[in-house]
Motif scaffolding. Structure first.
Motif, PDB file in Angstrom:
ATOM      1  N   VAL A   1       0.844  -1.210   0.000  1.00  0.00           N
ATOM      2  CA  VAL A   1       0.000   0.000   0.000  1.00  0.00           C
ATOM      3  C   VAL A   1       0.872   1.249   0.000  1.00  0.00           C
ATOM      4  CG1 VAL A   1      -1.669   1.344   1.325  1.00  0.00           C
ATOM      5  CG2 VAL A   1      -1.919  -1.106   1.189  1.00  0.00           C
ATOM      6  N   GLY A   2       1.982   1.190   0.726  1.00  0.00           N
ATOM      7  CA  GLY A   2       2.797   2.378   0.906  1.00  0.00           C
ATOM      8  C   GLY A   2       3.803   2.641  -0.198  1.00  0.00           C
ATOM      9  N   GLU A   3       4.073   1.655  -1.045  1.00  0.00           N
ATOM     10  CA  GLU A   3       5.096   1.831  -2.070  1.00  0.00           C
ATOM     11  C   GLU A   3       4.663   2.882  -3.101  1.00  0.00           C
ATOM     12  OE1 GLU A   3       8.151   1.042  -2.444  1.00  0.00           O
ATOM     13  OE2 GLU A   3       8.116   2.046  -4.372  1.00  0.00           O
ATOM     14  N   THR A   4       5.607   3.739  -3.523  1.00  0.00           N
ATOM     15  CA  THR A   4       5.267   4.849  -4.401  1.00  0.00           C
ATOM     16  C   THR A   4       6.015   4.817  -5.733  1.00  0.00           C
ATOM     17  OG1 THR A   4       5.104   6.142  -2.383  1.00  0.00           O
ATOM     18  CG2 THR A   4       4.974   7.330  -4.466  1.00  0.00           C
ATOM     19  N   MET A   5       7.333   4.845  -5.649  1.00  0.00           N
ATOM     20  CA  MET A   5       8.147   5.078  -6.844  1.00  0.00           C
ATOM     21  C   MET A   5       7.897   4.024  -7.921  1.00  0.00           C
ATOM     22  SD  MET A   5      10.011   7.420  -7.686  1.00  0.00           S
ATOM     23  CE  MET A   5      10.115   7.512  -9.445  1.00  0.00           C
ATOM     24  N   ALA A   6       8.022   2.761  -7.535  1.00  0.00           N
ATOM     25  CA  ALA A   6       7.887   1.689  -8.523  1.00  0.00           C
ATOM     26  C   ALA A   6       6.490   1.711  -9.150  1.00  0.00           C
ATOM     27  CB  ALA A   6       8.145   0.343  -7.869  1.00  0.00           C
ATOM     28  N   VAL A   7       5.491   2.063  -8.322  1.00  0.00           N
ATOM     29  CA  VAL A   7       4.120   2.072  -8.821  1.00  0.00           C
ATOM     30  C   VAL A   7       3.924   3.199  -9.825  1.00  0.00           C
ATOM     31  CG1 VAL A   7       1.709   2.245  -8.170  1.00  0.00           C
ATOM     32  CG2 VAL A   7       3.305   1.077  -6.675  1.00  0.00           C
ATOM     33  N   ILE A   8       4.450   4.394  -9.506  1.00  0.00           N
ATOM     34  CA  ILE A   8       4.328   5.514 -10.445  1.00  0.00           C
ATOM     35  C   ILE A   8       4.880   5.116 -11.807  1.00  0.00           C
ATOM     36  CG2 ILE A   8       5.237   7.802 -11.007  1.00  0.00           C
ATOM     37  CD1 ILE A   8       5.056   8.553  -8.164  1.00  0.00           C
ATOM     38  N   MET A   9       5.987   4.385 -11.788  1.00  0.00           N
ATOM     39  CA  MET A   9       6.659   4.079 -13.051  1.00  0.00           C
ATOM     40  C   MET A   9       5.897   3.082 -13.910  1.00  0.00           C
ATOM     41  SD  MET A   9      10.554   4.077 -11.635  1.00  0.00           S
ATOM     42  CE  MET A   9      11.434   3.966 -13.171  1.00  0.00           C
ATOM     43  N   VAL A  10       5.132   2.174 -13.288  1.00  0.00           N
ATOM     44  CA  VAL A  10       4.514   1.130 -14.120  1.00  0.00           C
ATOM     45  C   VAL A  10       2.987   1.146 -14.149  1.00  0.00           C
ATOM     46  CG1 VAL A  10       6.472  -0.432 -13.868  1.00  0.00           C
ATOM     47  CG2 VAL A  10       4.564  -0.594 -12.268  1.00  0.00           C
ATOM     48  N   ALA A  11       2.339   1.974 -13.306  1.00  0.00           N
ATOM     49  CA  ALA A  11       0.881   1.855 -13.198  1.00  0.00           C
ATOM     50  C   ALA A  11       0.121   2.739 -14.177  1.00  0.00           C
ATOM     51  CB  ALA A  11       0.433   2.149 -11.778  1.00  0.00           C
ATOM     52  N   GLY A  12       0.775   3.677 -14.811  1.00  0.00           N
ATOM     53  CA  GLY A  12       0.083   4.490 -15.804  1.00  0.00           C
ATOM     54  C   GLY A  12      -0.533   5.763 -15.254  1.00  0.00           C
ATOM     55  N   ASN A  13      -0.976   5.752 -14.004  1.00  0.00           N
ATOM     56  CA  ASN A  13      -1.387   6.957 -13.276  1.00  0.00           C
ATOM     57  C   ASN A  13      -2.601   7.713 -13.807  1.00  0.00           C
ATOM     58  OD1 ASN A  13       0.888   6.515 -11.606  1.00  0.00           O
ATOM     59  ND2 ASN A  13       2.166   7.580 -13.087  1.00  0.00           N
ATOM     60  N   SER A  14      -3.459   7.082 -14.593  1.00  0.00           N
ATOM     61  CA  SER A  14      -4.643   7.810 -15.047  1.00  0.00           C
ATOM     62  C   SER A  14      -5.668   7.889 -13.922  1.00  0.00           C
ATOM     63  CB  SER A  14      -5.264   7.111 -16.252  1.00  0.00           C
ATOM     64  OG  SER A  14      -6.087   6.059 -15.806  1.00  0.00           O
ATOM     65  N   ILE A  15      -6.476   8.994 -13.940  1.00  0.00           N
ATOM     66  CA  ILE A  15      -7.347   9.231 -12.798  1.00  0.00           C
ATOM     67  C   ILE A  15      -8.708   8.596 -12.984  1.00  0.00           C
ATOM     68  CG2 ILE A  15      -7.963  11.043 -11.137  1.00  0.00           C
ATOM     69  CD1 ILE A  15      -6.232  12.908 -12.728  1.00  0.00           C
ATOM     70  N   GLU A  16      -8.784   7.441 -13.591  1.00  0.00           N
ATOM     71  CA  GLU A  16     -10.079   6.779 -13.749  1.00  0.00           C
ATOM     72  C   GLU A  16     -10.089   5.493 -12.945  1.00  0.00           C
ATOM     73  OE1 GLU A  16     -10.623   6.286 -17.998  1.00  0.00           O
ATOM     74  OE2 GLU A  16     -10.179   8.439 -18.114  1.00  0.00           O
ATOM     75  N   ILE A  17     -11.306   5.050 -12.615  1.00  0.00           N
ATOM     76  CA  ILE A  17     -11.416   3.751 -11.962  1.00  0.00           C
ATOM     77  C   ILE A  17     -11.032   2.698 -12.992  1.00  0.00           C
ATOM     78  CG2 ILE A  17     -12.999   2.098 -10.907  1.00  0.00           C
ATOM     79  CD1 ILE A  17     -14.619   4.454  -9.890  1.00  0.00           C
ATOM     80  N   PRO A  18     -10.036   1.847 -12.685  1.00  0.00           N
ATOM     81  CA  PRO A  18      -9.589   0.876 -13.692  1.00  0.00           C
ATOM     82  C   PRO A  18     -10.691  -0.121 -14.003  1.00  0.00           C
ATOM     83  CG  PRO A  18      -8.586   0.439 -11.556  1.00  0.00           C
ATOM     84  CD  PRO A  18      -9.301   1.743 -11.429  1.00  0.00           C
ATOM     85  N   GLY A  19     -10.938  -0.336 -15.315  1.00  0.00           N
ATOM     86  CA  GLY A  19     -12.005  -1.252 -15.714  1.00  0.00           C
ATOM     87  C   GLY A  19     -11.549  -2.691 -15.744  1.00  0.00           C
ATOM     88  N   SER A  20     -10.253  -2.928 -15.933  1.00  0.00           N
ATOM     89  CA  SER A  20      -9.736  -4.299 -15.948  1.00  0.00           C
ATOM     90  C   SER A  20      -8.314  -4.271 -15.408  1.00  0.00           C
ATOM     91  CB  SER A  20      -9.738  -4.859 -17.366  1.00  0.00           C
ATOM     92  OG  SER A  20      -8.594  -4.379 -18.059  1.00  0.00           O
ATOM     93  N   ILE A  21      -7.716  -5.451 -15.272  1.00  0.00           N
ATOM     94  CA  ILE A  21      -6.350  -5.445 -14.743  1.00  0.00           C
ATOM     95  C   ILE A  21      -5.363  -4.956 -15.784  1.00  0.00           C
ATOM     96  CG2 ILE A  21      -6.706  -7.248 -12.995  1.00  0.00           C
ATOM     97  CD1 ILE A  21      -5.314  -9.173 -14.948  1.00  0.00           C
ATOM     98  N   LEU A  22      -5.817  -4.778 -17.032  1.00  0.00           N
ATOM     99  CA  LEU A  22      -4.915  -4.267 -18.058  1.00  0.00           C
ATOM    100  C   LEU A  22      -5.017  -2.750 -18.202  1.00  0.00           C
ATOM    101  CD1 LEU A  22      -5.325  -7.049 -20.751  1.00  0.00           C
ATOM    102  CD2 LEU A  22      -3.463  -6.729 -19.123  1.00  0.00           C
ATOM    103  N   ALA A  23      -5.953  -2.136 -17.426  1.00  0.00           N
ATOM    104  CA  ALA A  23      -6.136  -0.688 -17.510  1.00  0.00           C
ATOM    105  C   ALA A  23      -5.161   0.005 -16.574  1.00  0.00           C
ATOM    106  CB  ALA A  23      -7.567  -0.345 -17.130  1.00  0.00           C
ATOM    107  N   PRO A  24      -4.755   1.227 -16.938  1.00  0.00           N
ATOM    108  CA  PRO A  24      -3.876   1.978 -16.044  1.00  0.00           C
ATOM    109  C   PRO A  24      -4.645   2.471 -14.823  1.00  0.00           C
ATOM    110  CG  PRO A  24      -4.452   3.295 -17.949  1.00  0.00           C
ATOM    111  CD  PRO A  24      -5.036   1.939 -18.179  1.00  0.00           C
ATOM    112  N   THR A  25      -3.927   2.757 -13.763  1.00  0.00           N
ATOM    113  CA  THR A  25      -4.581   3.233 -12.553  1.00  0.00           C
ATOM    114  C   THR A  25      -3.637   4.138 -11.780  1.00  0.00           C
ATOM    115  OG1 THR A  25      -5.826   2.542 -10.627  1.00  0.00           O
ATOM    116  CG2 THR A  25      -3.805   1.345 -11.061  1.00  0.00           C
TER     117      THR A  25
END
Lengths: 258, 286
Positions: free
Chosen positions: B208-232
């Motif tokens: 829950v607390g990890e930041t850097m690695a997540v920013i780099m791979v999660a895509g960071n869009s401000i929408e509720i992800p519709g699937s596990i392939l969507a950015p979040t």
């Protein structure tokens, strides 16, 4: 499990059994037979190879990484270290009781039913029946019949050890091997276990390792004396205790060493 | 004697200043973050997925979902591999191999998170994009990277829990004709249950607390992800990405995001602590 009046074929037989742990010899060329319907006591001082011998019989030594052996161990004429032997099945046929009670962290009933369940028995009635007869054979039924659902570690030490004996009996083994089963017990509990063994002898081969020579004298038919990994002598208990062949046996029995 | 007293006094002051530092940070975050939560009544802040700082609407629901999704994915991966590894190390591997492997896994904890993120961007994201579709930067990518990052925590605590089970349970079960796997499944895992739960919760706290690695791979869009392939976007990413230029209500909303994270991680740690205390108590009964 039928026992002829004059047994000829040994149930368990070791031929030139040598064992070493990480290159250090623990047993040297042990040739020993256990017949059906007898209690064989194994006595000897500490680190004389008694327990190692016992743990060879149900292949418990396999679990020690540094273990290696030579020679043969035959159970009903078949080599138990041969490839393709079902070790789980072997351990069910040769049931082991440890020096200290080892209850699993469950209820008494679950402890008893664990072995039969592993052997594939799922039927509730059959399990109940096995639990009851095993507890009766171990002289524990009357004490625990109303508290089978209680945790096993609530039992006293002596009761726990009888429960462990019952747990092994629930496997319906052909042979019982016991490693100083009474070492931590009071005389009354010890007496109960010895009585149970005397009773069980009619159906099983029993190997009893004990540090208590009086116990060996009391509750065995034959006695084997081990020293430094060697089998010094084996014979009828009365003969070994009153008229041992080897001087070292005599020395041990009268307390010269050990 | 006098010297002892002076040293004790100095140590007390250092200890107290460390604690008061923590207390100040806590007070600061809450003072900065609470007003906007109270002003919007809480409901809107937590349950609206509308995050448009320029228009003055601050709803972090999509990021809560993002954090939950990524953490859940990470825990599935982390628990399967971490617990599996712990079982192999304690039940099946020879002691010499376990003595080498466990420190190696614990060493994984020493790799900086930006390196994990970098590896994710370079290898994992293109792989997902080409094989599974979507932009690649996704819940799945973040879950896998985080799953690997929580391995050291999950593995080493699970190993400790399994090793704390008395050897007699194991031998008792084996001697009754159980195989190693049956013994592991029916005796060891049950006896080590609370320790394994603690491992999972502490791993979750880390994810829950990890930041850097997540920013780099999660895509960071401000929408509720519709699937596990969507950015979040996760709660942590939200703070790290926007704090640099935020001011006024926007800044307060980021602090409020921090308050949310703070509370979630506090709860997880408290649960982990109470579970591991309970397992210690159970052990003392044996």
């Amino acid at each position: 499990m039928n026992c002829p009046a004059t047994p000829v074929e040994p149930r368990i037989e070791t031929r030139d059994l040598c064992v070493s742990f990480a290159g250090k010899p623990a047993l040297k060329e042990v040739n020993l037979c256990v017949y059906p319907c007898e209690r064989l006591a194994i006595i000897g001082p500490a680190s004389s190879g008694k327990t190692t011998f016992l743990r060879c019989l149900n292949r418990l030594n396999d679990l020690t990484h540094s273990f290696s052996h030579a020679g043969q161990v035959l159970f009903d004429g078949r080599e138990i270290y041969a490839p393709g032997v079902d070790v789980s099945d072997l351990r069910r046929r040769i049931g082991m009781v440890y020096a200290t009670p080892m209850p699993l962290p469950w209820s008494i009933y679950d402890n008893l039913a664990y072995g039969p369940k592993l052997a594939g028995i799922r039927n509730r009635v059959m399990l109940d029946e096995r639990v009851e007869t095993s507890l009766r054979s171990a002289a524990l039924w009357e004490e625990v019949k109303d508290r089978l659902r209680e945790p096993a570690h609530n039992l006293s030490g002596g009761q726990q050890q009888r429960m462990c004996l019952a747990r092994v009996l629930a496997l319906r083994p052909e042979a019982l091997i016991l490693d100083e089963p009474c070492s931590g017990l009071d005389p009354i509990s010890t007496g109960k276990i010895e009585d149970a063994l005397a009773e069980l002898k009619s159906r099983h081969s029993i190997v009893l390792v004990t540090n208590n020579t009086k116990q060996a004298a009391r509750s065995s038919d034959r006695t084997a004396f081990f020293l430094m990994g060697e089998l010094i002598e084996v014979g009828a208990t009365e003969q070994v205790f009153t008229n041992p062949v080897d001087k070292r046996t005599n020395d041990y029995l009268i307390g010269q060493f050990g | 004697m006098k010297k002892d007293k002076i040293i004790a006094a100095i140590l007390t002051v250092t200890a107290l200043s460390a604690i008061s530092g923590l207390a100040l940070i806590t007070i600061f975050i809450f003072r900065e973050g609470m007003p906007i939560i109270l002003r919007t009544g809480g409901g809107e802040f937590f349950l609206s997925a509308d995050w448009r700082p320029r228009d003055g609407s601050f709803g972090i629901f999509s990021m809560i979902i993002g954090s939950l999704a990524v953490t859940a994915g990470a825990m599935v991966i982390g628990m399967i591999f971490g617990l599996g590894l712990a079982i192999v190390l304690t039940q099946f591997a020879p002691p010499s191999l376990a003595a080498v492997l466990k420190p190696v896994v614990e060493l994984l904890a020493g790799i900086p998170s930006v390196v994990y993120g970098f590896m994710g961007v370079v290898t994992l994201v293109p792989l997902i994009r080409n094989r599974l579709g979507g932009p690649g930067l996704s819940v799945l990518a973040a879950s896998i990277v985080l799953g690997i990052m929580v391995l050291p925590t999950v593995t080493s605590i699970s190993v400790d829990a399994l090793q704390a089970v008395p050897r007699s349970f194991w031998e008792g079960s084996i001697a009754l004709g159980a195989t190693r796997w049956q013994t592991t499944r029916m005796v060891m895992l049950k006896a080590a249950r609370s320790g394994i739960v603690a491992a999972a919760i502490l791993g979750m706290g880390r994810a829950v607390g990890e930041t850097m690695a997540v920013i780099m791979v999660a895509g960071n869009s401000i929408e509720i992800p519709g699937s596990i392939l969507a950015p979040t976007r996760t709660l942590t990413s939200n703070i790290a990405l926007e704090m640099g230029y935020a001011s006024g209500a926007h800044r307060e909303a980021l602090f409020a995001t921090g308050v949310t994270l703070f509370v979630i991680i506090m709860i997880l740690n408290c649960v982990a602590l109470s579970v591991s205390r309970r397992s210690a108590r159970e052990r003392s009964f044996r």
